[in-house]
Design a protein around this motif. Sequence first.
Motif, PDB file in Angstrom:
ATOM      1  N   PHE A 170      42.301  84.323   8.548  1.00 50.92           N
ATOM      2  CA  PHE A 170      43.536  84.534   7.975  1.00 50.92           C
ATOM      3  C   PHE A 170      44.352  85.439   8.913  1.00 50.92           C
ATOM      4  O   PHE A 170      45.738  85.404   8.903  1.00 50.92           O
ATOM      5  N   TRP A 171      43.759  86.365   9.772  1.00 50.95           N
ATOM      6  CA  TRP A 171      44.547  87.353  10.483  1.00 50.95           C
ATOM      7  C   TRP A 171      44.821  86.650  12.056  1.00 50.95           C
ATOM      8  O   TRP A 171      45.764  87.115  12.685  1.00 50.95           O
ATOM      9  N   ALA A 172      44.348  85.486  12.281  1.00 53.36           N
ATOM     10  CA  ALA A 172      44.334  84.864  13.641  1.00 53.36           C
ATOM     11  C   ALA A 172      45.655  84.303  14.047  1.00 53.36           C
ATOM     12  O   ALA A 172      46.016  84.178  15.001  1.00 53.36           O
ATOM     13  N   ILE A 173      46.546  84.167  12.771  1.00 50.23           N
ATOM     14  CA  ILE A 173      47.731  83.420  13.112  1.00 50.23           C
ATOM     15  C   ILE A 173      48.797  84.235  14.036  1.00 50.23           C
ATOM     16  O   ILE A 173      49.574  83.514  14.877  1.00 50.23           O
ATOM     17  N   PHE A 174      48.580  85.463  14.102  1.00 52.52           N
ATOM     18  CA  PHE A 174      49.474  86.378  14.964  1.00 52.52           C
ATOM     19  C   PHE A 174      49.295  85.924  16.248  1.00 52.52           C
ATOM     20  O   PHE A 174      50.114  85.787  17.019  1.00 52.52           O
ATOM     21  N   PHE A 175      47.994  85.645  16.706  1.00 59.37           N
ATOM     22  CA  PHE A 175      47.475  85.341  18.116  1.00 59.37           C
ATOM     23  C   PHE A 175      48.029  83.867  18.280  1.00 59.37           C
ATOM     24  O   PHE A 175      48.263  83.502  19.632  1.00 59.37           O
ATOM     25  N   VAL A 176      47.551  82.890  17.303  1.00 57.37           N
ATOM     26  CA  VAL A 176      47.642  81.552  17.455  1.00 57.37           C
ATOM     27  C   VAL A 176      49.243  81.203  17.972  1.00 57.37           C
ATOM     28  O   VAL A 176      49.438  80.496  18.582  1.00 57.37           O
ATOM     29  N   VAL A 177      50.161  82.104  17.040  1.00 58.25           N
ATOM     30  CA  VAL A 177      51.589  81.844  17.478  1.00 58.25           C
ATOM     31  C   VAL A 177      51.901  82.007  18.938  1.00 58.25           C
ATOM     32  O   VAL A 177      52.700  81.441  19.465  1.00 58.25           O
ATOM     33  N   ILE A 178      51.228  83.050  19.515  1.00 57.69           N
ATOM     34  CA  ILE A 178      51.502  83.453  21.053  1.00 57.69           C
ATOM     35  C   ILE A 178      50.879  82.334  21.828  1.00 57.69           C
ATOM     36  O   ILE A 178      51.345  81.898  22.738  1.00 57.69           O
ATOM     37  N   GLY A 179      49.591  81.968  21.501  1.00 62.32           N
ATOM     38  CA  GLY A 179      48.815  81.400  22.377  1.00 62.32           C
ATOM     39  C   GLY A 179      49.210  79.974  22.697  1.00 62.32           C
ATOM     40  O   GLY A 179      49.007  79.362  23.606  1.00 62.32           O
ATOM     41  N   THR A 180      49.951  79.532  21.530  1.00 62.76           N
ATOM     42  CA  THR A 180      50.098  77.977  21.498  1.00 62.76           C
ATOM     43  C   THR A 180      51.565  77.716  22.575  1.00 62.76           C
ATOM     44  O   THR A 180      51.767  76.740  22.838  1.00 62.76           O
ATOM     45  N   ASN A 181      52.199  79.030  22.788  1.00 63.47           N
ATOM     46  CA  ASN A 181      53.295  78.869  23.403  1.00 63.47           C
ATOM     47  C   ASN A 181      53.207  79.945  24.459  1.00 63.47           C
ATOM     48  O   ASN A 181      54.384  80.577  24.985  1.00 63.47           O
ATOM     49  N   ALA A 182      52.026  80.074  24.986  1.00 62.33           N
ATOM     50  CA  ALA A 182      51.950  81.462  25.999  1.00 62.33           C
ATOM     51  C   ALA A 182      52.587  81.275  27.315  1.00 62.33           C
ATOM     52  O   ALA A 182      53.336  82.342  27.731  1.00 62.33           O
ATOM     53  N   ILE A 183      52.866  80.129  27.901  1.00 60.65           N
ATOM     54  CA  ILE A 183      53.636  80.201  29.221  1.00 60.65           C
ATOM     55  C   ILE A 183      55.107  80.335  28.769  1.00 60.65           C
ATOM     56  O   ILE A 183      55.932  80.967  29.740  1.00 60.65           O
ATOM     57  N   GLY A 184      55.514  79.659  27.754  1.00 62.97           N
ATOM     58  CA  GLY A 184      57.078  79.825  27.394  1.00 62.97           C
ATOM     59  C   GLY A 184      57.265  81.386  27.092  1.00 62.97           C
ATOM     60  O   GLY A 184      58.257  81.817  27.364  1.00 62.97           O
ATOM     61  N   ALA A 185      56.327  82.238  26.406  1.00 62.42           N
ATOM     62  CA  ALA A 185      56.573  83.507  26.135  1.00 62.42           C
ATOM     63  C   ALA A 185      56.587  84.325  27.460  1.00 62.42           C
ATOM     64  O   ALA A 185      57.755  85.141  27.559  1.00 62.42           O
ATOM     65  N   TYR A 186      55.775  83.847  28.339  1.00 59.03           N
ATOM     66  CA  TYR A 186      55.611  84.621  29.511  1.00 59.03           C
ATOM     67  C   TYR A 186      57.025  84.288  30.347  1.00 59.03           C
ATOM     68  O   TYR A 186      57.445  85.390  31.078  1.00 59.03           O
ATOM     69  N   LEU A 228      59.111  78.517  16.508  1.00 60.47           N
ATOM     70  CA  LEU A 228      58.640  77.306  17.358  1.00 60.47           C
ATOM     71  C   LEU A 228      57.297  76.598  16.754  1.00 60.47           C
ATOM     72  O   LEU A 228      57.609  75.402  16.741  1.00 60.47           O
ATOM     73  N   TYR A 229      56.491  77.474  16.458  1.00 62.14           N
ATOM     74  CA  TYR A 229      55.266  76.934  15.980  1.00 62.14           C
ATOM     75  C   TYR A 229      55.339  76.440  14.594  1.00 62.14           C
ATOM     76  O   TYR A 229      54.680  75.320  14.345  1.00 62.14           O
ATOM     77  N   ARG A 230      56.121  76.966  13.958  1.00 58.14           N
ATOM     78  CA  ARG A 230      56.544  76.272  12.531  1.00 58.14           C
ATOM     79  C   ARG A 230      57.117  74.778  12.541  1.00 58.14           C
ATOM     80  O   ARG A 230      56.871  73.941  11.928  1.00 58.14           O
ATOM     81  N   ARG A 231      58.037  74.636  13.778  1.00 54.77           N
ATOM     82  CA  ARG A 231      58.702  73.362  14.025  1.00 54.77           C
ATOM     83  C   ARG A 231      57.609  72.450  14.857  1.00 54.77           C
ATOM     84  O   ARG A 231      58.135  71.259  15.195  1.00 54.77           O
ATOM     85  N   ARG A 232      56.421  72.940  15.179  1.00 57.86           N
ATOM     86  CA  ARG A 232      55.704  72.276  15.972  1.00 57.86           C
ATOM     87  C   ARG A 232      56.174  71.988  17.250  1.00 57.86           C
ATOM     88  O   ARG A 232      56.066  71.140  17.995  1.00 57.86           O
ATOM     89  N   VAL A 233      56.791  72.989  17.806  1.00 56.76           N
ATOM     90  CA  VAL A 233      57.264  72.864  19.185  1.00 56.76           C
ATOM     91  C   VAL A 233      56.372  73.688  20.242  1.00 56.76           C
ATOM     92  O   VAL A 233      56.312  74.967  20.089  1.00 56.76           O
ATOM     93  N   PHE A 234      55.834  72.943  21.346  1.00 59.10           N
ATOM     94  CA  PHE A 234      54.826  73.666  22.158  1.00 59.10           C
ATOM     95  C   PHE A 234      55.267  73.295  23.453  1.00 59.10           C
ATOM     96  O   PHE A 234      55.459  72.014  23.884  1.00 59.10           O
ATOM     97  N   ILE A 235      55.302  74.286  24.320  1.00 60.25           N
ATOM     98  CA  ILE A 235      55.857  74.155  25.754  1.00 60.25           C
ATOM     99  C   ILE A 235      54.395  74.069  26.554  1.00 60.25           C
ATOM    100  O   ILE A 235      53.641  74.832  26.771  1.00 60.25           O
ATOM    101  N   LYS A 236      54.219  72.948  27.141  1.00 58.05           N
ATOM    102  CA  LYS A 236      53.035  72.594  28.017  1.00 58.05           C
ATOM    103  C   LYS A 236      53.594  72.129  29.178  1.00 58.05           C
ATOM    104  O   LYS A 236      54.522  71.388  29.674  1.00 58.05           O
ATOM    105  N   ILE A 237      52.412  72.263  30.202  1.00 63.77           N
ATOM    106  CA  ILE A 237      52.783  71.598  31.555  1.00 63.77           C
ATOM    107  C   ILE A 237      51.336  70.743  32.026  1.00 63.77           C
ATOM    108  O   ILE A 237      50.550  70.946  31.378  1.00 63.77           O
TER     109      ILE A 237
END
Length: 326
Positions: free
Chosen positions: A255-271, A317-326
């Motif tokens: 239940f607590w992992a969503i905090f990290f999932v949100v960051i990890g799914t767009n890690a490069i975008g966040a960086y 971005l996570y809620r809208r399923r927008v993921f920045i990938k390369i």
Amino acid sequence: WFNKNVLPQIQHVPWQGFTAWDLIMPLFLFVVGAAMPFSFAKRLSQDPSKGRLFLHVLYRVGILWVLGMIAQGRLLEYDLSQLKLFSNTLQAIAAGYLIASVLLLTLRLRWQLAVTVGLLLAYWGLLALAPVPGYGAGQLTPEGNLAIYIDKLILGRFQDGTTYTWILSSMTFATTVMMGAFAGRLLRSNWTPCQKVAILLCAGLACVLVGWAWGFAFPIIKHIWTSSMVLFAGGWSLLLLCLFYLVIDVLRVRFWAIFFVVIGTNAIGAYMATHVFDFRHIGDIFVHGLARWTGDWYEFIQAVAAFIVLWLILWLLYRRRVFIKI
């Protein structure tokens, strides 16, 4: 208490030593490596051509390199005299990823292990034995080590002007990525979950201890990515992976992992976002009035507010399923 015990752990050490903040960059490289066995297996199952996979690897390396120049290489200043060619975490990831890709796609496991160990020992040997003009051999000072000499020799005016090293250190960037790749291979294996936890735990503790002990002969210095630092930081990365795997995959407490999932799914975008925009400008709207009440804590509160702003953007971005990938 805060200044003595907490603040040092959220700052980089000037040269020799290691803090919690210093783990972030090695952890980035480790996680990239941990994902590689999964991503490579998926791509090869869809298209068995290793040649096309190599082309994709080169494409990703190129994108990471350009993003690195945008983040810290001053590319967007459009001034050749200000450009820095090799100066960023994303470029370290690119270099380590490229070398690790060659190892994973061309060698069997035993040779992957042998080459990884060989790179650690070779890097130690080079920095300990190769003479640096004007300094001699074995110097591990900010200006006298072989790695910084090679950077300045090859990059010239495009060198970033810091004491971080990149070209020769790519040898050990690759070993950090490979440590992650070995962990990822373990997670993909047929070992039971309990066996995987035990192996990750033992490997992590062993690497931390060996890295710490090696540090007496070859100091732990993140700026030049020493071999002892690779093992020490890699050991902590393995222990963190062990903890998260145990809690999330084995015990299924998620239940607590969503905090990290949100960051990890767009890690490069966040960086990249944090390098092109200062989120404190938005965070200060909500916390600037606390400055007169919080004293030395205000800088920490300011950083937390900026992070919350960034996290909320990533959450949208996570809620809208927008993921920045390369």
